[in-house]
Design an enzyme around this catalytic site. Structure first.
Site, PDB file in Angstrom:
ATOM      1  N   PRO A  27      34.801  42.203  42.972  1.00 24.09           N
ATOM      2  CA  PRO A  27      33.978  40.987  43.037  1.00 24.09           C
ATOM      3  C   PRO A  27      34.765  39.691  43.201  1.00 24.09           C
ATOM      4  O   PRO A  27      34.165  38.658  43.511  1.00 24.09           O
ATOM      5  CB  PRO A  27      33.238  41.006  41.696  1.00 24.09           C
ATOM      6  CG  PRO A  27      34.121  41.766  40.781  1.00 24.09           C
ATOM      7  CD  PRO A  27      34.828  42.779  41.614  1.00 24.09           C
ATOM      8  N   GLU A  38      38.802  41.176  38.078  1.00 23.68           N
ATOM      9  CA  GLU A  38      38.631  40.524  36.771  1.00 23.68           C
ATOM     10  C   GLU A  38      38.232  39.063  36.888  1.00 23.68           C
ATOM     11  O   GLU A  38      38.858  38.274  37.601  1.00 23.68           O
ATOM     12  CB  GLU A  38      39.919  40.633  35.948  1.00 23.68           C
ATOM     13  CG  GLU A  38      39.770  40.084  34.543  1.00 23.68           C
ATOM     14  CD  GLU A  38      40.933  40.418  33.623  1.00 23.68           C
ATOM     15  OE1 GLU A  38      40.861  40.070  32.431  1.00 23.68           O
ATOM     16  OE2 GLU A  38      41.914  41.024  34.107  1.00 23.68           O
ATOM     17  N   LYS A  91      40.343  45.137  29.596  1.00 18.26           N
ATOM     18  CA  LYS A  91      41.372  45.901  28.889  1.00 18.26           C
ATOM     19  C   LYS A  91      40.874  47.325  28.707  1.00 18.26           C
ATOM     20  O   LYS A  91      39.795  47.555  28.150  1.00 18.26           O
ATOM     21  CB  LYS A  91      41.687  45.280  27.519  1.00 18.26           C
ATOM     22  CG  LYS A  91      42.562  44.047  27.595  1.00 18.26           C
ATOM     23  CD  LYS A  91      43.930  44.379  28.161  1.00 18.26           C
ATOM     24  CE  LYS A  91      44.705  43.135  28.531  1.00 18.26           C
ATOM     25  NZ  LYS A  91      45.948  43.472  29.245  1.00 18.26           N
TER      26      LYS A  91
END
Length: 617
Positions: free
Chosen positions: A163, A187, A204
């Protein structure tokens, strides 16, 4: 602002919603060091008042300055007259118009596994002392990219649908000297909404996607793994603290935790943190409080960044920094936008005297007390796989002499194909290739002399062709080609199917009744022929051949001669040289050409070449 010198563009690419923000018509940039951060809101308003559009460009090293009060590095506001929000299929996007062979050669991790494991042990010691809870430890990868950067982006984009992708051609000074940024980040750093809400999604926890029927089980195991959940919680708490510096009382929340999604070749675990911002919050306040993102530092952030500097011993540059956009709005804080975290991203710097690019990228993972060093090493390999295993855009070939069922130079051919297939990521089973050849030697080539060509397509498919080898008549001649090659070109080191220039050289030589054409580079040094290597023997008996440092093909016959010069009449050996020029060639007592089909043969030089007439390719 700096004046326009050349056109630049930025595409912020969301491959999941299939929408892009395409910034064009570059007008300049603002440079902001950490001690000038308070000026950013005024500079943004100045640009917005002119109806310009901004992309924010922030290196990790700028974040270090923000954290520790230095001002060695800068962030940049890149201004454009135009921003179009378009579908990914829009024909105006840069990668839609380019058809080119693009790929990567010699990608490698600059940190050896032994050193990596030692550094993880040092991190565990720091955690044991109570210095930190977690460290995001990273390593640098390097390689060479060939072809058009936009074509390479398109190929990688097919493998890494994310994205927060970025394709950008920018002034090199804003990007650590690299004019091209190819970003494939999954991210989110920050999303600033028009109602004054800020959102971050720290990432994470990682598991591989192997297409073996067990991927869903891996996703479930990742979501429920105590170690990965603990790692995620540590960073969520860090970012809750960072956003809490800016939020209204009670305005920080974690509406979603431990969500697992597929990004390219890995599963990633994310959690969502939101904050209702105080109305007076400025852009400078946000960067001061939250940049760089805690997911790529560790916790606590300040001490983690000190440990990182001691271990990594390098500038991270844009890697683990952020690229994003802001635009004015009527509600909330008066601006809205999105910043990514720069991971899974490549910087490309044009090589000097070469058509290719130096490639740099970083790969890392979060290290906690129960991290297993070997597993973390493997995790980094998973993350790099979308680049490391990008299939070659060009094929390989070996042309072999088989005489009475025997290929005398088989071992040299085998070694070269193995080396090149690894360097260019051509997925070929080299052992099967040689088994097929040996079978053919018994069944088809048991008697006579044959030219046998093995062509390996980029996808690893092997195509065989053969023909009887017709003897050459009389002593051969060579000429000097009018084609002049770049000083460096790593692809010349491999026998690839991209041979149109080399083929044109020996074909043009044949028109002059010559066996081959000799190629020089732009510095005036002898390289090789279009289909053969060259040896030059001087009047004093010394023999020279162009050095591999010149980026020439290490022909299998060349290797055989260098391995045992006396066997081929060079009793005093052969010296590799990077400095055989036109004058030395003319003064040579003897000139020899070599290739796998014709062996080593003495040739005459057709001395009718005007060295001033050059055609550089």
């Amino acid at each position: 602002m700096k004046s326009l010198e050349r056109p630049y563009f930025v595409v912020l690419d969301d491959a999941q919603t299939k929408r892009c923000r395409y910034y064009q018509n570059w007008v300049g940039l603002d440079t902001i060091t950490a001690d000038q951060l308070h000026q950013i809101d005024g500079l943004l308003r100045q640009g917005w008042d002119k109806s310009w559009h901004v992309v924010l460009w922030q290196s990790y090293d700028f974040g270090v300055d923000v954290m520790f009060g230095d001002h060695e590095h800068a962030m940049y506001l890149l201004w454009f007259e135009r921003c179009d929000v378009v579908d990914e299929a829009d024909e105006s996007l840069p990668w839609r118009a380019v058809q080119d062979h693009a790929g990567i050669v010699d990608l490698c991790n600059t940190t050896e596994q032994e050193d990596y494991l030692r550094h993880i042990a040092e991190i565990h010691a720091a955690i044991g002392r109570g210095d930190v809870y977690q460290i995001n430890y990273t390593t640098a990868w390097t390689g060479t990219a060939y072809g058009e950067p936009v074509a390479l982006y398109q190929r990688l984009r097919e493998r890494q649908q994310v994205p927060y992708g970025v394709l950008a051609h920018v002034p090199p000074e804003v990007n650590g000297g690299a004019a091209w940024h190819l970003g494939f980040s999954p991210e989110l750093f920050l999303q600033l909404q028009d109602d004054g809400t800020m959102l971050t999604k720290p990432m994470k926890g990682t598991a591989p996607i192997l297409q073996d029927g067990l991927d869903e089980a891996r996703a479930h195991a990742l979501q429920n793994d105590a170690k990965n959940r603990a790692e995620n919680v540590m960073i969520v708490d860090l970012l809750r603290n960072d956003l809490g510096k800016l939020a209204t009382v009670g305005g920080v929340a974690v509406p979603q935790a431990f969500e697992v999604n597929a990004f390219g070749s890995v599963w990633q675990m994310t959690s969502t943190v939101t904050a209702t911002m105080r109305p007076e919050t400025k852009v400078a306040d946000i960067l001061q409080a939250a940049f760089p993102c805690g997911s790529i530092t560790g916790a606590p952030k300040r001490m983690a960044m000190q440990v990182i500097a001691d271990l990594e011993q390098r500038k991270r540059g844009m890697y683990t920094g952020s690229i994003g956009y802001l635009e004015p709005c009527d509600g909330g804080l008066g601006f809205e936008g999105v910043w990514n975290v720069i991971i899974r991203s490549l910087s490309l710097t044009q090589q000097q005297n070469s058509p290719h690019y130096d490639l740099n990228m970083g790969i890392g993972s979060g290290i906690v007390i129960d991290s297993v060093a070997e597993d973390e090493w493997d995790e980094c390999l998973w993350k790099a796989r979308f680049v490391q295993q990008l299939p070659s855009a060009i094929g390989l070939m070996e042309t072999m002499l088989v005489e009475d069922g025997v290929c005398a130079l088989l071992d040299w051919h085998k070694q070269r194909l193995h080396h090149s297939s690894k360097a260019l990521s051509v997925p070929v089973n080299v052992e099967q290739v040689w088994q097929d050849l040996q079978d053919a030697c018994v069944q088809k080539y048991a008697q006579g002399r044959f030219r046998v060509k093995c062509e390996v397509l980029p996808n690893g498919e092997v195509v065989w062709t053969d023909a009887p080898l017709i003897p050459l008549q009389g002593k051969q001649r060579v000429c000097v080609s009018e084609v002049v090659l770049p000083i460096q070109d790593v692809l010349r080191r491999h026998k690839t199917t991209q041979r149109h220039v080399l083929d044109s050289v020996w074909q043009a030589a044949m028109v002059q009744d010559c066996f081959d054409g000799l190629l020089f580079n732009q510095a005036g040094y002898l390289l090789e022929g279009g289909r053969s290597n060259v040896f030059v023997q001087m009047a004093d008996g010394r023999v020279y051949t162009p050095s591999l440092d010149l980026d020439i093909l290490n022909g299998v016959m060349r290797q055989a001669v260098l391995h045992n010069p006396a066997q081929y009449g060079f009793e005093h050996g052969v010296q590799e040289s990077a400095c055989i020029d036109w004058v030395m060639l003319q003064d040579a007592a003897h000139i020899y050409m070599s290739n796998a089909l014709r062996g080593l043969m003495e040739v005459d030089l057709l001395d009718s070449f005007d060295i001033t007439q050059k055609h550089i390719v």
